[in-house]
Write a protein that holds these residues in place. Sequence first.
Motif, mmCIF file in Angstrom:
data_model
loop_
_atom_site.group_PDB
_atom_site.id
_atom_site.type_symbol
_atom_site.label_atom_id
_atom_site.label_comp_id
_atom_site.label_asym_id
_atom_site.label_seq_id
_atom_site.Cartn_x
_atom_site.Cartn_y
_atom_site.Cartn_z
ATOM 1 N N ARG A 75 0.862 -1.330 -0.087
ATOM 2 C CA ARG A 75 -0.228 -0.113 -0.096
ATOM 3 C C ARG A 75 0.823 1.314 0.068
ATOM 4 N NH1 ARG A 75 -5.694 1.680 3.124
ATOM 5 N NH2 ARG A 75 -6.560 -0.041 1.500
ATOM 6 N N ARG A 78 2.023 1.637 -3.307
ATOM 7 C CA ARG A 78 0.757 2.230 -4.522
ATOM 8 C C ARG A 78 0.106 3.470 -4.058
ATOM 9 N NH1 ARG A 78 -1.367 -4.091 -3.892
ATOM 10 N NH2 ARG A 78 -0.108 -5.008 -5.259
ATOM 11 N N LEU A 79 0.339 3.940 -3.001
ATOM 12 C CA LEU A 79 -0.044 5.325 -2.762
ATOM 13 C C LEU A 79 0.319 6.389 -3.732
ATOM 14 C CD1 LEU A 79 -1.137 4.956 0.947
ATOM 15 C CD2 LEU A 79 -2.842 5.612 -0.685
ATOM 16 N N MET A 83 -1.295 3.924 -11.897
ATOM 17 C CA MET A 83 -0.883 2.756 -13.206
ATOM 18 C C MET A 83 -2.278 2.836 -14.039
ATOM 19 S SD MET A 83 0.499 -0.840 -13.343
ATOM 20 C CE MET A 83 1.000 -1.504 -14.838
ATOM 21 N N ASN A 89 -9.511 -1.380 -17.805
ATOM 22 C CA ASN A 89 -9.808 -2.211 -16.416
ATOM 23 C C ASN A 89 -10.712 -1.016 -15.640
ATOM 24 O OD1 ASN A 89 -8.488 -4.212 -17.247
ATOM 25 N ND2 ASN A 89 -6.695 -3.820 -15.938
ATOM 26 N N LEU A 90 -11.547 -0.353 -16.489
ATOM 27 C CA LEU A 90 -12.667 0.375 -15.577
ATOM 28 C C LEU A 90 -13.689 -0.469 -14.902
ATOM 29 C CD1 LEU A 90 -13.315 3.589 -18.134
ATOM 30 C CD2 LEU A 90 -11.972 3.328 -16.186
ATOM 31 N N PHE A 91 -14.063 -0.180 -14.007
ATOM 32 C CA PHE A 91 -15.317 -0.943 -13.253
ATOM 33 C C PHE A 91 -16.276 -0.855 -13.874
ATOM 34 C CE2 PHE A 91 -12.290 0.501 -9.637
ATOM 35 C CZ PHE A 91 -11.304 -0.722 -9.831
ATOM 36 N N LEU A 102 -13.915 6.382 -6.529
ATOM 37 C CA LEU A 102 -13.992 5.496 -5.402
ATOM 38 C C LEU A 102 -12.686 5.357 -4.658
ATOM 39 C CD1 LEU A 102 -15.439 2.667 -4.573
ATOM 40 C CD2 LEU A 102 -14.137 1.435 -6.274
ATOM 41 N N ALA A 103 -11.556 5.154 -5.369
ATOM 42 C CA ALA A 103 -10.200 5.072 -4.574
ATOM 43 C C ALA A 103 -10.031 6.158 -3.467
ATOM 44 C CB ALA A 103 -9.223 4.810 -5.458
ATOM 45 N N ILE A 106 -12.680 5.495 -0.349
ATOM 46 C CA ILE A 106 -12.405 4.465 0.481
ATOM 47 C C ILE A 106 -10.983 4.329 0.776
ATOM 48 C CG2 ILE A 106 -14.549 3.210 -0.586
ATOM 49 C CD1 ILE A 106 -12.613 1.278 -1.726
ATOM 50 N N VAL A 107 -9.988 4.704 0.182
ATOM 51 C CA VAL A 107 -8.566 4.341 0.445
ATOM 52 C C VAL A 107 -7.988 5.623 1.332
ATOM 53 C CG1 VAL A 107 -6.220 3.943 -0.510
ATOM 54 C CG2 VAL A 107 -8.089 2.981 -1.476
ATOM 55 N N ARG A 151 -8.831 8.346 -13.294
ATOM 56 C CA ARG A 151 -8.978 7.525 -12.022
ATOM 57 C C ARG A 151 -7.595 7.265 -11.506
ATOM 58 N NH1 ARG A 151 -10.868 1.429 -12.594
ATOM 59 N NH2 ARG A 151 -8.878 1.221 -13.763
ATOM 60 N N ALA A 152 -6.452 7.077 -12.151
ATOM 61 C CA ALA A 152 -5.292 7.095 -11.552
ATOM 62 C C ALA A 152 -4.816 8.556 -11.033
ATOM 63 C CB ALA A 152 -4.341 6.427 -12.394
ATOM 64 N N MET A 155 -5.888 9.643 -7.303
ATOM 65 C CA MET A 155 -5.062 9.350 -6.257
ATOM 66 C C MET A 155 -3.889 10.309 -5.948
ATOM 67 S SD MET A 155 -6.741 7.113 -4.621
ATOM 68 C CE MET A 155 -5.709 6.253 -3.534
ATOM 69 N N GLY B 119 -7.818 -8.393 -14.419
ATOM 70 C CA GLY B 119 -7.479 -6.926 -14.625
ATOM 71 C C GLY B 119 -8.300 -6.185 -13.733
ATOM 72 N N GLN B 120 -9.408 -6.540 -13.352
ATOM 73 C CA GLN B 120 -10.128 -5.576 -12.413
ATOM 74 C C GLN B 120 -9.540 -5.889 -10.944
ATOM 75 O OE1 GLN B 120 -13.658 -4.174 -12.750
ATOM 76 N NE2 GLN B 120 -12.719 -4.311 -14.632
ATOM 77 N N ALA B 123 -6.622 -3.544 -11.125
ATOM 78 C CA ALA B 123 -6.969 -1.836 -11.098
ATOM 79 C C ALA B 123 -6.982 -1.637 -9.747
ATOM 80 C CB ALA B 123 -8.214 -1.926 -11.991
ATOM 81 N N ALA B 125 -5.999 -3.159 -6.900
ATOM 82 C CA ALA B 125 -4.574 -2.948 -6.451
ATOM 83 C C ALA B 125 -3.740 -1.745 -6.667
ATOM 84 C CB ALA B 125 -4.139 -4.401 -6.620
ATOM 85 N N SER B 126 -3.755 -1.504 -7.973
ATOM 86 C CA SER B 126 -2.883 -0.168 -8.427
ATOM 87 C C SER B 126 -3.539 1.194 -7.858
ATOM 88 C CB SER B 126 -2.878 -0.288 -9.911
ATOM 89 O OG SER B 126 -4.327 0.438 -10.285
ATOM 90 N N LEU B 127 -4.883 0.945 -7.191
ATOM 91 C CA LEU B 127 -5.343 2.130 -6.624
ATOM 92 C C LEU B 127 -5.398 2.206 -5.067
ATOM 93 C CD1 LEU B 127 -8.558 2.499 -8.857
ATOM 94 C CD2 LEU B 127 -6.598 4.221 -8.837
ATOM 95 N N ALA B 128 -4.463 1.187 -4.746
ATOM 96 C CA ALA B 128 -4.170 0.895 -3.400
ATOM 97 C C ALA B 128 -5.172 0.350 -2.309
ATOM 98 C CB ALA B 128 -3.458 2.277 -2.615
ATOM 99 N N MET B 129 -6.163 -0.210 -3.114
ATOM 100 C CA MET B 129 -7.222 -0.836 -2.488
ATOM 101 C C MET B 129 -6.682 -2.218 -1.596
ATOM 102 S SD MET B 129 -10.776 -0.450 -4.508
ATOM 103 C CE MET B 129 -10.870 0.768 -5.533
ATOM 104 N N GLU B 133 -11.364 -4.258 0.441
ATOM 105 C CA GLU B 133 -11.871 -3.155 -0.354
ATOM 106 C C GLU B 133 -12.085 -3.596 -1.608
ATOM 107 O OE1 GLU B 133 -9.784 0.277 2.344
ATOM 108 O OE2 GLU B 133 -8.716 -0.391 0.444
#
Lengths: 244, 222
Positions: A75, A78-79, A83, A89-91, A102-103, A106-107, A151-152, A155, B119-120, B123, B125-129, B133
Amino acid sequence: MSLVSIHQLHKHFGDNHVLKGIDLNVDEGQVIALIGRSGSGKSTLLRTINGLECIDAGEITVDGAKIQAGAKDMRPLRLKVGMVFQQFNLFPHLSVGENVMLAPKIVKKTDPAQAQELAEQMLAKVGLSEKFDAFPGELSGGQQQRVAIARALAMQPKVMLCDEITSALDPELVSEVLSVVKQLANEGMTLVMVTHEMRFAREVGDKLVFMHQGRVHEEGPPEALFNAPSTPELAAFIGAIDQA
Amino acid sequence: MAYEFEFAPVLEYTDLLLKGAFFTIALTAVGAVFGIGLGIIGAVCRAWRLQPFAALFAVYVELIRNTPFLVQLFFIFFGLPSLGIHIGEWEAAVLAMVINLGAYSTEIIRAGIASVPKGQLEAAASLAMNRYESFRYVVLRPALQTVWPALTSQVIIVMLGSAVCSQIATEELTFAANFIQSRNFRAFETYFITTAIYFAIAIMIRQLMLAIGKRYISGRLS
């Protein structure tokens, strides 16, 4: 001191020794283009920088966050590292705005109003303000990739990794994504990108890193490397691209 | 053959049938909520290989999927008292349904989790979740969305299977039907109407699950 510092990095996939002692430094604001043949280890190297691949030996430091072999908690790394992926890889179940918010929510525990404001800013930066409530399935590939960049960025990373971010796009959609990346580079964002867009790498990159058989084979200013490759492998690689 | 159909002797017991139908629906609702909840926990334990829970769930799933529901019900209602655990027929029926649906939905939801592209997760994990989460916000809804039709069918199967709870005197729909036909000797008419009620409940559950899926699980165009 470099923002990203990679020292004697080794990585195996089973018996396959993929990264064989990589040393690489990235300064703040620098744009690095990783190039090389398929299987040379460039994507794997990129993925180790935010801990998507664990490392077997060596160390990676990003703005003071250090990862060594056997590290479990990624973590902190990654903070600091954003990437963007080849396949976006959008949700798919979340709207564009929710994807971006989202991130942070919640993060980073950003409060919802602030997160919304941040998402609006980031979407404006990639030219997609009007798509806030759209869903990923309603967007073109190029638009999806721009949302992934937003999105990236939301953060607020110190460095952004781009893994062949235009490879899955139709040719006419490539330029809209590259122009966003170029804009980021101009604003001083530190970027490490794996790319097959050689013209772009040459134009935007501060440093070109040619990887060959799991090693950094050659590195330097793009113009110098393209015009006068000092190894036959890079010369052959450039030759193959020119023919393509 | 000159059988005369007479539904009036059945309709005299309408209140009993409705009460039975209500209890069937109630049993199914409680069974579905807790069974799917148990399924989510089981699926996560198995998908993440959280030992020893993953192993326990593996044994539980195999045990339940390879034995008859009636035997499971008898085991709980008649078997457990031998160990000093006494529970009433309603509790036994609910418990049996939760345990049964929990096992099937563990496997169904596990398939849903496995279907979420890698990939989801990368993604997220790369956002630090962290793992929790990314499961909660990225994996769960698409996973449930993928398997929602299968879960819906399983809930209906369990609702239909609740008929065997009549064997331990749980006063649900089949119990009511058995009682009515033992009084009026109109077996055909009684079970015809009972069949129609089960059919209606099944359609209702399907529509309800569809609505829940649309409202809470599906994203637009995803």
